[in-house]
Design an enzyme around this catalytic site. Structure first.
Site, mmCIF file in Angstrom:
data_model
loop_
_atom_site.group_PDB
_atom_site.id
_atom_site.type_symbol
_atom_site.label_atom_id
_atom_site.label_comp_id
_atom_site.label_asym_id
_atom_site.label_seq_id
_atom_site.Cartn_x
_atom_site.Cartn_y
_atom_site.Cartn_z
ATOM 1 N N SER A 265 13.061 26.597 -21.024
ATOM 2 C CA SER A 265 14.532 26.594 -20.955
ATOM 3 C C SER A 265 14.970 26.113 -19.571
ATOM 4 O O SER A 265 14.187 26.201 -18.608
ATOM 5 C CB SER A 265 15.048 28.024 -21.151
ATOM 6 N N TYR B 182 14.401 37.485 -19.781
ATOM 7 C CA TYR B 182 14.376 36.151 -20.390
ATOM 8 C C TYR B 182 14.023 35.076 -19.362
ATOM 9 O O TYR B 182 13.121 34.266 -19.591
ATOM 10 C CB TYR B 182 15.722 35.857 -21.057
HETATM 11 N N1 LIG Z 1 19.212 27.789 -28.329
HETATM 12 C C1 LIG Z 1 19.240 27.576 -27.023
HETATM 13 O O1 LIG Z 1 20.321 27.396 -26.418
HETATM 14 C C2 LIG Z 1 17.951 27.522 -26.218
HETATM 15 C C3 LIG Z 1 18.016 26.978 -24.944
HETATM 16 C C4 LIG Z 1 16.862 26.900 -24.178
HETATM 17 C C5 LIG Z 1 15.670 27.362 -24.702
HETATM 18 N N2 LIG Z 1 15.611 27.887 -25.947
HETATM 19 C C6 LIG Z 1 14.303 28.358 -26.427
HETATM 20 O O2 LIG Z 1 13.954 27.631 -27.573
HETATM 21 C C7 LIG Z 1 13.118 28.438 -28.408
HETATM 22 C C8 LIG Z 1 13.706 28.431 -29.805
HETATM 23 O O3 LIG Z 1 15.002 29.010 -29.729
HETATM 24 P P1 LIG Z 1 16.086 28.833 -30.872
HETATM 25 O O4 LIG Z 1 17.386 28.712 -30.200
HETATM 26 O O5 LIG Z 1 15.640 27.847 -31.861
HETATM 27 O O6 LIG Z 1 16.004 30.336 -31.473
HETATM 28 P P2 LIG Z 1 16.171 30.872 -32.965
HETATM 29 O O7 LIG Z 1 16.452 32.330 -32.848
HETATM 30 O O8 LIG Z 1 17.113 30.033 -33.701
HETATM 31 O O9 LIG Z 1 14.678 30.686 -33.544
HETATM 32 C C9 LIG Z 1 13.620 31.418 -32.984
HETATM 33 C C10 LIG Z 1 12.594 31.708 -34.058
HETATM 34 O O10 LIG Z 1 11.580 32.556 -33.462
HETATM 35 C C11 LIG Z 1 11.199 33.514 -34.428
HETATM 36 N N3 LIG Z 1 10.592 34.691 -33.790
HETATM 37 C C12 LIG Z 1 11.198 35.665 -33.061
HETATM 38 N N4 LIG Z 1 10.301 36.611 -32.714
HETATM 39 C C13 LIG Z 1 9.099 36.209 -33.204
HETATM 40 C C14 LIG Z 1 7.790 36.752 -33.164
HETATM 41 N N5 LIG Z 1 7.526 37.929 -32.569
HETATM 42 N N6 LIG Z 1 6.794 36.067 -33.764
HETATM 43 C C15 LIG Z 1 7.037 34.890 -34.400
HETATM 44 N N7 LIG Z 1 8.253 34.336 -34.486
HETATM 45 C C16 LIG Z 1 9.271 34.983 -33.890
HETATM 46 C C17 LIG Z 1 12.520 33.856 -35.140
HETATM 47 O O11 LIG Z 1 12.291 34.496 -36.382
HETATM 48 C C18 LIG Z 1 13.153 32.470 -35.275
HETATM 49 O O12 LIG Z 1 12.760 31.829 -36.477
HETATM 50 C C19 LIG Z 1 13.089 29.833 -27.782
HETATM 51 O O13 LIG Z 1 11.877 30.003 -27.101
HETATM 52 C C20 LIG Z 1 14.265 29.814 -26.822
HETATM 53 O O14 LIG Z 1 14.028 30.649 -25.721
HETATM 54 C C21 LIG Z 1 16.726 27.971 -26.725
#
Ligand SMILES: NC(=O)c1ccc[n+]([C@@H]2O[C@H](COP(=O)([O-])OP(=O)(O)OC[C@H]3O[C@@H](n4cnc5c(N)ncnc54)[C@H](O)[C@@H]3O)[C@@H](O)[C@H]2O)c1
Length: 255
Positions: free
Chosen positions: A138, A151
């Site tokens: 991130s 986080y």
């Molecule tokens: N959305 C944003 O703005 C953003 C920005 C920067 C980084 N990220 C990172 O991108 C990645 C994906 O985020 P996203 O926004 O798609 O999130 P999201 O919540 O839409 O998807 C995350 C997925 O991870 C799964 N998950 C959670 N705990 C789990 C576990 N213990 N074991 C297996 N699966 C598990 C959830 O069920 C979900 O399907 C994350 O690592 C997040 O930190 C997101």
């Protein structure tokens, strides 16, 4: 060059958001995808891609769960070539507010989960002679906000993990990280819904990016697919920001 079909891709957290969009693009390119997630993707997505897609219920913070998921994936399709660590959770607290359980939960999914997935997938990749590990970190590996202590720590840690894998397993395994800005996913929706005025929070998020909007999951998925492909064969040990220009302005101000 580019993506070779029939290659096996593991995506942790592939049921939603960035992981899901990445899975859809890999499938379009003819790859086989194994989603490791605590939650199932939508049935119509599984049905549409039933020949090239499997879902395995897996908690990435639990080593036994990872071992089982790898066994099931290898049994179905053989060795894997690409691992995308996208499973992630967000919690809001300062260091003094964070309980030991909350700290362990966030670090367990975001950082330990990425370590465990890599620990068990790399030997499978080595049997093919090559592989790629992609961390979804991130911009919060570089910046902080109020109340995001566990986080930001986990997202910063993923960059160290990425570099360590790059050094230890070169030249056969490439290791990279992607650092997105704000992306429209269920994680973001859950976060803004904590506010009394979600629309105002979304506008505030959009204003933090030079492009004037929040990113889309497919935009990150494109970069994931590129970095996984042989077109990126000279790239390892690096992170890539995909953040609409966030952080370029001094203190976030144009003036
Ligand atoms: N959305 C944003 O703005 C953003 C920005 C920067 C980084 N990220 C990172 O991108 C990645 C994906 O985020 P996203 O926004 O798609 O999130 P999201 O919540 O839409 O998807 C995350 C997925 O991870 C799964 N998950 C959670 N705990 C789990 C576990 N213990 N074991 C297996 N699966 C598990 C959830 O069920 C979900 O399907 C994350 O690592 C997040 O930190 C997101």
């Amino acid at each position: 060059m580019g993506i070779t079909t029939n290659e096996v891709v593991v995506i942790t957290g592939g049921s939603k958001g960035i992981g899901f969009a990445s899975a859809a693009l890999f499938l379009e390119a003819g790859k086989r995808v194994s989603i490791w997630d605590t939650e199932k993707p939508e049935d119509n997505f599984l049905d549409k891609h039933k020949d090239n897609l499997i879902y395995i219920k897996c908690d990435v913070s639990n080593e036994k769960s990872i071992i089982n998921a790898l066994e099931d994936t290898e049994k179905k399709w053989g060795n894997i070539q690409t691992l995308v660590c996208s499973a992630g959770v967000q919690r809001y607290s300062t260091v003094t507010e964070t309980t030991e359980e909350e700290w362990d939960f966030v670090m367990g999914v975001n950082l330990k989960g990425s370590f465990l997935a890599a620990k068990h997938c790399i030997p499978s990749m080595q049997k093919n002679g090559k592989g790629v590990v992609i961390q979804i970190s991130s911009v919060q590996a570089f910046y902080s906000q109020e109340k995001v202590a566990p986080y930001v720590t986990s997202k910063s840690g993923q960059l160290g993990l990425m570099r360590s894998i790059a050094v230890d397993y070169a030249p056969s395994i490439r290791s990279v990280a992607i650092c997105p800005g704000t992306i429209d996913t269920p994680m973001l929706q859950d976060a803004v819904n904590l506010s009394a005025d979600p629309e105002a929070v979304l506008q505030e998020c959009a204003d933090m990016h030079l492009v004037g909007r929040i990113g889309k999951a497919w935009e990150v998925a494109k970069l994931v697919n590129y970095l996984a492909s042989d077109d990126a064969s000279f790239i390892t040990g690096q992170y890539f920001r995909i953040d609409g220009g966030m952080g370029v302005m001094i203190a976030g101000s144009k003036r």
